[in-house]
Design a protein around this motif. Structure first.
Motif, PDB file in Angstrom:
ATOM      1  N   GLU A 142      -0.392   8.983  -6.926  1.00  0.00           N
ATOM      2  CA  GLU A 142       1.078   8.079  -7.331  1.00  0.00           C
ATOM      3  C   GLU A 142       1.628   7.514  -6.121  1.00  0.00           C
ATOM      4  OE1 GLU A 142       3.843   9.100 -10.427  1.00  0.00           O
ATOM      5  OE2 GLU A 142       2.184  10.060 -10.174  1.00  0.00           O
ATOM      6  N   MET A 143       2.312   8.943  -5.354  1.00  0.00           N
ATOM      7  CA  MET A 143       3.322   9.021  -4.453  1.00  0.00           C
ATOM      8  C   MET A 143       2.939   7.526  -3.302  1.00  0.00           C
ATOM      9  SD  MET A 143       6.204  10.248  -5.873  1.00  0.00           S
ATOM     10  CE  MET A 143       5.665   9.601  -7.195  1.00  0.00           C
ATOM     11  N   LEU A 144       1.534   7.655  -3.249  1.00  0.00           N
ATOM     12  CA  LEU A 144       1.378   6.445  -1.856  1.00  0.00           C
ATOM     13  C   LEU A 144       1.316   5.343  -2.510  1.00  0.00           C
ATOM     14  CD1 LEU A 144      -1.490   8.774  -0.682  1.00  0.00           C
ATOM     15  CD2 LEU A 144       0.294   8.150   0.307  1.00  0.00           C
ATOM     16  N   ASP A 145       1.675   4.745  -3.849  1.00  0.00           N
ATOM     17  CA  ASP A 145       1.226   3.654  -4.311  1.00  0.00           C
ATOM     18  C   ASP A 145       2.897   3.402  -4.317  1.00  0.00           C
ATOM     19  OD1 ASP A 145      -0.969   3.677  -4.984  1.00  0.00           O
ATOM     20  OD2 ASP A 145      -0.809   3.647  -6.867  1.00  0.00           O
ATOM     21  N   HIS A 146       3.966   4.000  -3.738  1.00  0.00           N
ATOM     22  CA  HIS A 146       5.503   4.019  -4.134  1.00  0.00           C
ATOM     23  C   HIS A 146       5.777   2.931  -2.859  1.00  0.00           C
ATOM     24  CE1 HIS A 146       9.790   3.792  -3.984  1.00  0.00           C
ATOM     25  NE2 HIS A 146       9.444   4.934  -5.807  1.00  0.00           N
ATOM     26  N   GLN A 147       6.430   1.911  -3.867  1.00  0.00           N
ATOM     27  CA  GLN A 147       6.904   0.337  -3.283  1.00  0.00           C
ATOM     28  C   GLN A 147       7.820   1.038  -1.976  1.00  0.00           C
ATOM     29  OE1 GLN A 147       9.015  -2.263  -4.765  1.00  0.00           O
ATOM     30  NE2 GLN A 147      10.774  -0.876  -5.476  1.00  0.00           N
ATOM     31  N   ALA A 148       8.649   1.817  -1.780  1.00  0.00           N
ATOM     32  CA  ALA A 148       9.254   1.979  -0.471  1.00  0.00           C
ATOM     33  C   ALA A 148       8.814   2.645   0.753  1.00  0.00           C
ATOM     34  CB  ALA A 148      10.218   3.819  -0.646  1.00  0.00           C
ATOM     35  N   LEU A 149       7.215   2.886   0.360  1.00  0.00           N
ATOM     36  CA  LEU A 149       6.541   3.673   1.817  1.00  0.00           C
ATOM     37  C   LEU A 149       6.254   2.335   2.904  1.00  0.00           C
ATOM     38  CD1 LEU A 149       4.369   6.660   0.665  1.00  0.00           C
ATOM     39  CD2 LEU A 149       6.028   6.551   1.820  1.00  0.00           C
ATOM     40  N   PRO A 150       5.907   1.524   2.334  1.00  0.00           N
ATOM     41  CA  PRO A 150       5.058   0.235   3.570  1.00  0.00           C
ATOM     42  C   PRO A 150       6.482  -0.105   4.130  1.00  0.00           C
ATOM     43  CG  PRO A 150       4.868  -0.486   1.157  1.00  0.00           C
ATOM     44  CD  PRO A 150       4.967   1.232   0.577  1.00  0.00           C
TER      45      PRO A 150
END
Length: 227
Positions: free
Chosen positions: A44-52
């Motif tokens: 779920e956290m890996l899909d957060h838009q802030a990461l890319p």
């Protein structure tokens, strides 16, 4: 073999980066314990838009593994093409990670003597390969076709003007290769049958996603570094 295993190889620094990147986005506090012990929370956290966004910043490219870098960016562009399967994102991320090494790009498997620079060489090798070798070579053909047509499409198009194969050749080789290996017993043993089926059916969508990614992290108009 390329396996869908990027998420299994994240480092402590990766998890620390994720937690810090998300802590500045107004999300609930994410502990390292959750990221390490709860796969659903991690995904779920890996899909957060802030990461890319964080990864593409200058600071984000320091101290993270290639596995995290490629997984997050591949997952992002695949979702824009309507591809939601995380295992497929993991596989393609592992493909980019491994093929960033020129040696790995030309060698289907460390236990095989073959080194290939062109798809036609792989096709020729199939005529004398054992069943297991043929499986490995066909998987490599699919991976190679996806990598080149995805990350270096402009280069392929330029070479087409000099009589080299056009992009449709790479797509056909990729689709047919993944379709063949998807039903092989080794695909089930490696737990990759479903990934291969998806790449056979959705090769073009995966290629389009990588075309987008190439515009961000590559210089797709240039020749690949291995030619």
């Amino acid at each position: 073999m390329v396996l869908a295993n990027c998420r299994a190889q994240f480092t402590a620094s990766d998890f620390d980066f994720i937690a810090k990147a998300l802590s500045t986005q107004g999300t609930r506090h994410i502990s390292l314990v959750e990221l390490l012990s709860d796969p659903e929370c991690r995904d779920e956290m890996l899909d957060h838009q802030a990461l890319p966004k964080a990864l593409l910043s200058r600071e984000g490219q320091v101290g993270v593994s290639q596995q995290l870098y490629f997984y997050v960016l591949v997952r992002t562009v695949l979702r824009r093409q309507g591809i939601e399967d995380r295992e497929l994102a993991d596989y393609i991320a592992a493909l980019l990670w491994q093929f960033s090494s020129t040696q790995r790009l030309h060698m289907p498997h460390e236990k095989l003597p073959h080194r290939f620079h062109y798809l036609v060489e792989m096709l020729e090798a199939l005529s004398t390969a054992s069943a297991a070798e043929a499986f490995v070579i066909r998987v490599h053909m699919g991976n190679y076709a996806l990598f080149l047509s995805g990350m270096f499409r402009a280069w392929i198009t330029r070479r087409q003007q000099r009589g080299a194969p056009d992009p449709s050749f790479y797509e056909e080789i990729g689709r047919s290769s993944f379709k063949t290996v998807a039903t092989h017993k080794l695909a089930y043993q490696l737990e990759l049958a479903q990934v291969y089926h998806q790449l056979a059916d959705g090769f073009r969508d995966a290629r389009l996603a990588l075309n987008e990614l190439a515009q961000t992290v590559w210089k797709p108009e240039e020749a690949p570094p291995f030619v």
